[in-house]
Design a protein around this motif. Structure first.
Motif, mmCIF file in Angstrom:
data_model
loop_
_atom_site.group_PDB
_atom_site.id
_atom_site.type_symbol
_atom_site.label_atom_id
_atom_site.label_comp_id
_atom_site.label_asym_id
_atom_site.label_seq_id
_atom_site.Cartn_x
_atom_site.Cartn_y
_atom_site.Cartn_z
ATOM 1 N N LYS A 66 -12.927 4.411 -8.088
ATOM 2 C CA LYS A 66 -14.128 4.642 -7.588
ATOM 3 C C LYS A 66 -14.085 5.860 -6.485
ATOM 4 O O LYS A 66 -14.673 6.707 -6.522
ATOM 5 C CB LYS A 66 -14.686 3.319 -6.601
ATOM 6 N N GLN A 112 -4.163 -9.095 -16.650
ATOM 7 C CA GLN A 112 -4.293 -8.298 -15.789
ATOM 8 C C GLN A 112 -3.630 -6.909 -16.193
ATOM 9 O O GLN A 112 -4.082 -5.796 -15.693
ATOM 10 C CB GLN A 112 -3.021 -8.668 -14.618
ATOM 11 N N LYS A 155 0.816 -1.203 -0.006
ATOM 12 C CA LYS A 155 -0.109 -0.004 -0.208
ATOM 13 C C LYS A 155 1.018 1.371 0.008
ATOM 14 O O LYS A 155 0.583 2.340 -0.771
ATOM 15 C CB LYS A 155 -1.041 -0.012 1.215
ATOM 16 N N CYS A 205 -5.782 -3.502 -16.183
ATOM 17 C CA CYS A 205 -5.036 -2.256 -15.497
ATOM 18 C C CYS A 205 -5.130 -1.118 -16.310
ATOM 19 O O CYS A 205 -5.734 0.234 -15.945
ATOM 20 C CB CYS A 205 -3.703 -2.331 -14.977
ATOM 21 N N GLU A 265 -4.311 -4.389 -9.772
ATOM 22 C CA GLU A 265 -5.780 -4.468 -10.505
ATOM 23 C C GLU A 265 -6.806 -4.157 -9.320
ATOM 24 O O GLU A 265 -7.475 -3.113 -9.723
ATOM 25 C CB GLU A 265 -5.935 -5.650 -11.017
ATOM 26 N N SER A 266 -6.873 -4.813 -8.550
ATOM 27 C CA SER A 266 -7.800 -4.566 -7.265
ATOM 28 C C SER A 266 -7.665 -3.020 -6.697
ATOM 29 O O SER A 266 -8.749 -2.437 -6.467
ATOM 30 C CB SER A 266 -7.833 -5.452 -6.455
ATOM 31 N N PHE A 267 -6.343 -2.630 -6.570
ATOM 32 C CA PHE A 267 -6.224 -1.360 -6.144
ATOM 33 C C PHE A 267 -6.607 -0.189 -6.909
ATOM 34 O O PHE A 267 -7.331 0.778 -6.500
ATOM 35 C CB PHE A 267 -4.540 -1.230 -5.792
ATOM 36 N N HIS A 327 -1.536 -7.140 -6.998
ATOM 37 C CA HIS A 327 -2.522 -6.539 -6.064
ATOM 38 C C HIS A 327 -2.874 -5.288 -7.095
ATOM 39 O O HIS A 327 -3.994 -4.483 -6.582
ATOM 40 C CB HIS A 327 -2.212 -6.076 -4.869
ATOM 41 N N SER A 344 -8.960 -0.523 -9.207
ATOM 42 C CA SER A 344 -10.399 -0.398 -9.305
ATOM 43 C C SER A 344 -10.845 0.310 -8.115
ATOM 44 O O SER A 344 -11.811 1.166 -8.153
ATOM 45 C CB SER A 344 -11.020 -1.714 -9.235
ATOM 46 N N SER A 345 -10.452 0.021 -6.950
ATOM 47 C CA SER A 345 -10.659 0.843 -5.860
ATOM 48 C C SER A 345 -10.431 2.538 -5.779
ATOM 49 O O SER A 345 -11.058 3.233 -5.676
ATOM 50 C CB SER A 345 -10.109 0.525 -4.547
ATOM 51 N N THR A 364 -8.633 0.389 -16.671
ATOM 52 C CA THR A 364 -8.965 1.200 -15.375
ATOM 53 C C THR A 364 -8.448 2.326 -15.634
ATOM 54 O O THR A 364 -8.939 3.455 -15.284
ATOM 55 C CB THR A 364 -8.724 0.342 -14.147
#
Length: 425
Positions: A161, A203, A125, A207, A153-155, A151, A157-158, A210
């Motif tokens: 948002k 992936q 992070k 990315c 890709e999920s980061f 991680h 996405s968050s 996004t």
């Protein structure tokens, strides 16, 4: 002597502003040894490697002490950068030291357990919040870097948002935050597209998609308010006063844009050019939309001349702003002007086919709208041209790499109905 030098540095750090920086950067001592002291000793003493070994041991002891002192994230990042990059690459490989120090005998500055603990503290992070370009230098084990990057890709996405929610709010600092966000997006994109093994193709594609959405979101913050006002700027477009040149529609528009662009003066050049390219397209889309949705038939020769002049002014404006990637928009406008200028049905047909081949998203509704502006064509001419464009206009579509344009120009359905009625009379 070596220990006393480091102790003196540590004491200075307690009262100085540089913190870890001066505590670690003692390469000047080694350079002094190689430049001034080495030749004062017999060669068999190998004084340079003797000093290097002593400094390495003292550095190691000091770094072990620092690593166990509960470092903040920035200090942790700096320490890892120093251990894994600066010391082995910048100091030991300094042009005056390269090849003269037996680095194989020095060993690691930190024990493996201590280094692992330090790298674990520098979690993914914090890496994402920091500089991605620095990441590979900070983490020595690239397999560990790969475990972290999966991680992303999920980061992202968050993160997307969060940015979308932020720009919806009423924040006084929204522009400054979005400018920083655009720079981060550029860094993320450079990092992700440069990865060869840590991300799968799926992936990487996720990315990038996004990031593209993030980029669009950021650009809309600057462009949407301008787009709303473009309707007012283009109110007198395609009127008799515009045609005669008595109303400086485009000159007023460009003055308005010039005022708005002052807000983008502190954007990074690459980001600014991208935003300007989108703005250029938005302006021309609005221009063509106004043109294709008009119900007025006016002098075609004068209209063609005015469109050509407008295209040149708009292109010159964006070119002066160092935005050159979107100048094709001016050429496209000139092609539309040529369609109006030509009177021979076959020449009109060839010109429209040329535009359709350059822009495969030119639809029949756009062709109909263009033809409805012309007064010298019979209904049979119009049917023939439309049919020919359908049959011949997309021959090169499979190999055409032109950007989409006309699919973004919506021709109002009610106007289409009116135009179709005109064509049948």
């Amino acid at each position: 002597m070596v220990e006393s030098r480091l102790m003196k540095t540590a004491e200075e750090d307690q009262n100085g502003p540089d913190g870890l920086s001066s505590d670690l950067k003692r390469e000047d001592d080694l350079l002094t040894v190689v430049r001034m002291v080495k030749d004062c000793y017999p060669r068999q003493i190998d004084i340079l490697n003797l000093y290097a070994g002593l400094y390495h041991q003292s550095f190691s002891a000091r770094l072990t002490e620092l690593a166990g002192s509960g470092l903040e994230t920035d200090d942790c990042r700096y320490l890892l950068l120093w251990i894994n990059h600066y010391y082995p690459h910048e100091i030991l490989n300094h042009e005056d030291l390269e090849g003269k120090i037996n680095t194989a005998c020095l060993g690691s500055l930190l024990l493996e357990d201590h280094l692992d603990q330090l790298e674990d503290q520098y979690d993914h992070k914090e890496v994402i919040d920091g500089s991605l370009a620095e990441f590979s230098c900070v983490i020595r084990d690239q397999s560990k870097a790969q475990r972290i990057t999966v991680h992303l890709e999920s980061f992202l996405s968050s993160y997307k948002k969060c940015v979308e929610e932020f720009v919806k709010g009423d924040h006084s600092n929204i522009h400054s935050v979005v400018k920083a966000h655009l720079v981060c997006e550029e860094q993320f994109r450079d990092y992700i597209t440069g990865q060869t093994g840590s991300l799968s193709e799926q992936q990487r594609r996720g990315c990038v998609e996004t990031l593209s959405a993030l980029w669009d979101c950021g650009c809309r913050c600057f462009i949407d308010p301008i787009y709303i006002e473009l309707k007012v700027c283009f109110h007198d477009l395609w009127t008799s006063n515009w045609l005669k040149g008595s109303l400086p529609v485009i000159d007023s528009l460009l003055d308005f844009l010039n005022q708005k662009l002052s807000d983008l003066s502190d954007l990074k050049p690459a980001c600014r050019q991208s935003v300007l390219g989108i703005l250029h397209e938005v302006v021309v889309i609005r221009y063509v939309k106004k043109m294709m949705n008009t119900r007025k038939k006016i002098d075609q020769q004068m209209a063609a001349q005015r469109i050509t002049e407008d295209a040149q002014k708009i292109n010159s404006f964006f070119k002066d702003e160092d935005c050159t990637q979107s100048l094709w928009l001016g050429q496209m406008l000139c092609s539309l002007a040529e369609i109006l200028r030509l009177q021979d049905p076959e020449s009109v047909q060839l010109e429209i086919i040329s535009v359709a081949r350059a822009f495969p998203d030119l639809g029949d509704d756009h062709v109909t709208a263009l033809l409805s502006l012309k007064s010298g064509l019979t209904a049979a001419d119009i049917r023939s041209i439309r049919q020919s464009v359908k049959e011949n206009g997309t021959l090169d579509a499979s190999t055409n790499h032109s950007p989409l344009f006309f699919s973004k120009v919506k021709v109002q359905r009610i106007n289409n109905v009116i135009k179709q009625m005109r064509l049948k009379t």
